[in-house]
Design an enzyme around this catalytic site. Structure first.
Site, PDB file in Angstrom:
ATOM      1  N   ASP A 185     -84.247  32.715   0.188  1.00 53.30           N
ATOM      2  CA  ASP A 185     -84.489  32.697   1.503  1.00 53.30           C
ATOM      3  C   ASP A 185     -83.548  32.478   2.518  1.00 53.30           C
ATOM      4  OD1 ASP A 185     -86.564  32.147   3.393  1.00 53.30           O
ATOM      5  OD2 ASP A 185     -86.877  30.166   3.168  1.00 53.30           O
ATOM      6  N   ARG A 201     -82.637  33.643   9.374  1.00 48.82           N
ATOM      7  CA  ARG A 201     -81.892  32.623  10.100  1.00 48.82           C
ATOM      8  C   ARG A 201     -80.295  32.810  10.227  1.00 48.82           C
ATOM      9  NH1 ARG A 201     -84.327  27.814   6.822  1.00 48.82           N
ATOM     10  NH2 ARG A 201     -85.284  29.704   5.688  1.00 48.82           N
ATOM     11  N   HIS A 203     -81.568  40.605   6.020  1.00 51.18           N
ATOM     12  CA  HIS A 203     -81.964  41.174   4.920  1.00 51.18           C
ATOM     13  C   HIS A 203     -80.950  42.280   4.224  1.00 51.18           C
ATOM     14  CE1 HIS A 203     -85.662  39.354   5.629  1.00 51.18           C
ATOM     15  NE2 HIS A 203     -85.947  40.282   6.701  1.00 51.18           N
ATOM     16  N   GLU A 207     -97.515  37.099   0.889  1.00 53.13           N
ATOM     17  CA  GLU A 207     -97.873  36.561   2.053  1.00 53.13           C
ATOM     18  C   GLU A 207     -96.668  37.104   3.122  1.00 53.13           C
ATOM     19  OE1 GLU A 207     -97.565  34.160  -0.518  1.00 53.13           O
ATOM     20  OE2 GLU A 207     -99.652  34.136  -0.607  1.00 53.13           O
ATOM     21  N   TRP A 233     -96.555  39.999   3.841  1.00 57.19           N
ATOM     22  CA  TRP A 233     -97.316  41.215   4.839  1.00 57.19           C
ATOM     23  C   TRP A 233     -97.689  40.776   6.106  1.00 57.19           C
ATOM     24  CZ3 TRP A 233     -96.699  45.954   2.639  1.00 57.19           C
ATOM     25  CH2 TRP A 233     -96.709  45.989   1.172  1.00 57.19           C
ATOM     26  N   LEU A 287     -79.055  41.612 -19.659  1.00 54.75           N
ATOM     27  CA  LEU A 287     -79.620  40.639 -18.628  1.00 54.75           C
ATOM     28  C   LEU A 287     -80.771  41.320 -18.440  1.00 54.75           C
ATOM     29  CD1 LEU A 287     -79.628  38.424 -16.816  1.00 54.75           C
ATOM     30  CD2 LEU A 287     -78.597  40.023 -14.886  1.00 54.75           C
TER      31      LEU A 287
HETATM   32  C1  IPE Z   1     -90.328  32.925   0.364  1.00 56.82           C
HETATM   33  O1  IPE Z   1     -89.718  32.964   1.528  1.00 56.82           O
HETATM   34  C2  IPE Z   1     -90.421  34.338  -0.144  1.00 56.82           C
HETATM   35  C3  IPE Z   1     -89.195  35.189  -0.395  1.00 56.82           C
HETATM   36  C4  IPE Z   1     -88.171  34.668  -0.549  1.00 56.82           C
HETATM   37  C5  IPE Z   1     -89.226  36.488  -0.912  1.00 56.82           C
HETATM   38  P1  IPE Z   1     -90.639  33.022   2.671  1.00 56.82           P
HETATM   39  O2  IPE Z   1     -89.612  32.845   3.940  1.00 56.82           O
HETATM   40  O3  IPE Z   1     -91.604  33.920   2.913  1.00 56.82           O
HETATM   41  O4  IPE Z   1     -91.344  31.323   2.636  1.00 56.82           O
HETATM   42  P2  IPE Z   1     -92.120  30.569   3.724  1.00 56.82           P
HETATM   43  O5  IPE Z   1     -93.095  31.066   4.614  1.00 56.82           O
HETATM   44  O6  IPE Z   1     -91.138  29.818   4.542  1.00 56.82           O
HETATM   45  O7  IPE Z   1     -92.820  29.357   3.033  1.00 56.82           O
HETATM   46  C1  IPE Z   2     -85.961  35.596   2.927  1.00 53.46           C
HETATM   47  O1  IPE Z   2     -85.451  35.355   4.102  1.00 53.46           O
HETATM   48  C2  IPE Z   2     -86.541  37.092   2.732  1.00 53.46           C
HETATM   49  C3  IPE Z   2     -87.776  37.510   2.682  1.00 53.46           C
HETATM   50  C4  IPE Z   2     -88.870  36.403   2.981  1.00 53.46           C
HETATM   51  C5  IPE Z   2     -88.017  38.864   2.702  1.00 53.46           C
HETATM   52  P1  IPE Z   2     -86.396  35.242   5.410  1.00 53.46           P
HETATM   53  O2  IPE Z   2     -86.774  36.471   6.139  1.00 53.46           O
HETATM   54  O3  IPE Z   2     -87.537  34.381   5.094  1.00 53.46           O
HETATM   55  O4  IPE Z   2     -85.426  34.280   6.313  1.00 53.46           O
HETATM   56  P2  IPE Z   2     -85.944  33.222   7.030  1.00 53.46           P
HETATM   57  O5  IPE Z   2     -86.554  32.082   6.247  1.00 53.46           O
HETATM   58  O6  IPE Z   2     -86.819  33.394   8.261  1.00 53.46           O
HETATM   59  O7  IPE Z   2     -84.538  32.530   7.510  1.00 53.46           O
HETATM   60 MG    MG Z   3     -87.992  32.398   4.907  1.00 50.23          MG
END
Ligand code: IPE
Ligand code: IPE
Ligand code: MG
Length: 254
Positions: free
Chosen positions: A25, A29, A42, A72, A74, A136
């Site tokens: 995650d 940001r 990404h 979620e 999507w 792995l």
């Molecule tokens: C969790 O991150 C999903 C992935 C890292 C793929 P999110 O960014 O979707 O989680 P929330 O919405 O902050 O809980």
């Molecule tokens: C995790 O990073 C990647 C996915 C959920 C696909 P985020 O895209 O959720 O990044 P933040 O949390 O908004 O910074």
């Molecule tokens: Mg996130």
């Protein structure tokens, strides 16, 4: 013990987790902090995936499970979802040969039916190519949700009962576990989340029952081999009691 209090043990004495999962995650940001669009985060995150896979191999970790796209996600703007799908396709096409060369077994877990036919075919092809590999075991969770996983397992058990293959008494923690994703892998030992939030976000709900949790503020594109080693060192310092007393647990390990 907090994440920062860790003193690394000599490599030979280290208690290495067999199965590590990561909620990757903080991409959005990271990009925003650099004045870029979320998509740049990404893309940068792919380098962290490479670094962590290499580090897991070096540490002799048996299984690595990465959360790439939740059921979620999507709900995000259509353009971001579309870029993530393209990126997934690109990485599958480009990286799987390299994984195969390194004897890595690859699989995707999640409800794949929502992906394009082309992407689904590419996933099957990649899984088939690496199916015989013995190094792995890399699982990527895409359109995955922990609740979906449990519901799916329950459905499979109900099917067995309704077809007379098993009885209600045969529904146990073990038989339900057998129907969940990753059942063939060692139990999840360590669950890492980058990006500063301390939540599971519907990842491996069933599998994480006794996993050690490690949260770091580091945003995913900044997560590298050094950060991964820090998490492994932290795991080494944890006392896993599985319901027993500390004394019992220590007597078992000595
Ligand atoms: C969790 O991150 C999903 C992935 C890292 C793929 P999110 O960014 O979707 O989680 P929330 O919405 O902050 O809980
Ligand atoms: C995790 O990073 C990647 C996915 C959920 C696909 P985020 O895209 O959720 O990044 P933040 O949390 O908004 O910074
Ligand atoms: Mg996130």
């Amino acid at each position: 013990m907090s994440n920062s209090d860790v003193i690394a043990a000599p490599a030979e004495d280290k208690n290495i987790p067999q199965h590590v999962a990561i909620i990757m995650d903080g991409n959005g940001r990271w990009a925003q902090l650099k004045g870029k669009g979320r998509v740049a985060g990404h893309k940068a995150g792919v380098d962290s995936v490479r670094a962590v896979v290499a580090s897991a191999r070096k540490s002799n970790i048996k299984a690595l499970t990465l959360f790439a796209f939740s059921s979620e996600n999507w709900k995000r703007p259509e353009q971001e979802v579309s870029v993530l799908m393209d990126l997934f396709m690109f990485v599958l096409t480009k990286e799987v040969k390299r994984l195969h060369k390194h004897n890595i077994r690859f699989q995707v877990i999640g409800d794949l039916s929502r992906f394009s036919e082309k992407l689904q075919k590419n996933i099957v092809k990649s899984e088939q190519l690496t199916a015989g590999n013995t190094g792995l075991f890399l699982s990527v969770a895409a359109n995955y949700g922990g609740r979906w996983d449990i519901v799916n397992a329950a459905k499979n058990l109900v099917k067995g009962v309704s077809q007379g293959i098993m009885s209600i008494e045969d529904i146990t923690e073990e038989s339900l576990n057998q129907e969940t994703c990753l059942a063939e892998l060692p139990a999840l030992d360590l669950l890492i989340r980058t990006g500063g939030d301390c939540r599971i976000s519907n990842f491996l709900l069933w599998q994480a029952a006794y996993a050690e949790l490690y949260f770091t503020d580091t945003l995913w594109p900044d997560f590298n081999e050094e950060q991964f080693t820090k998490a492994i060192d932290c795991f080494d310092q944890r006392e896993r009691r599985f319901g027993k007393t500390g004394e019992q647990a220590r007597n078992e390990t000595t």
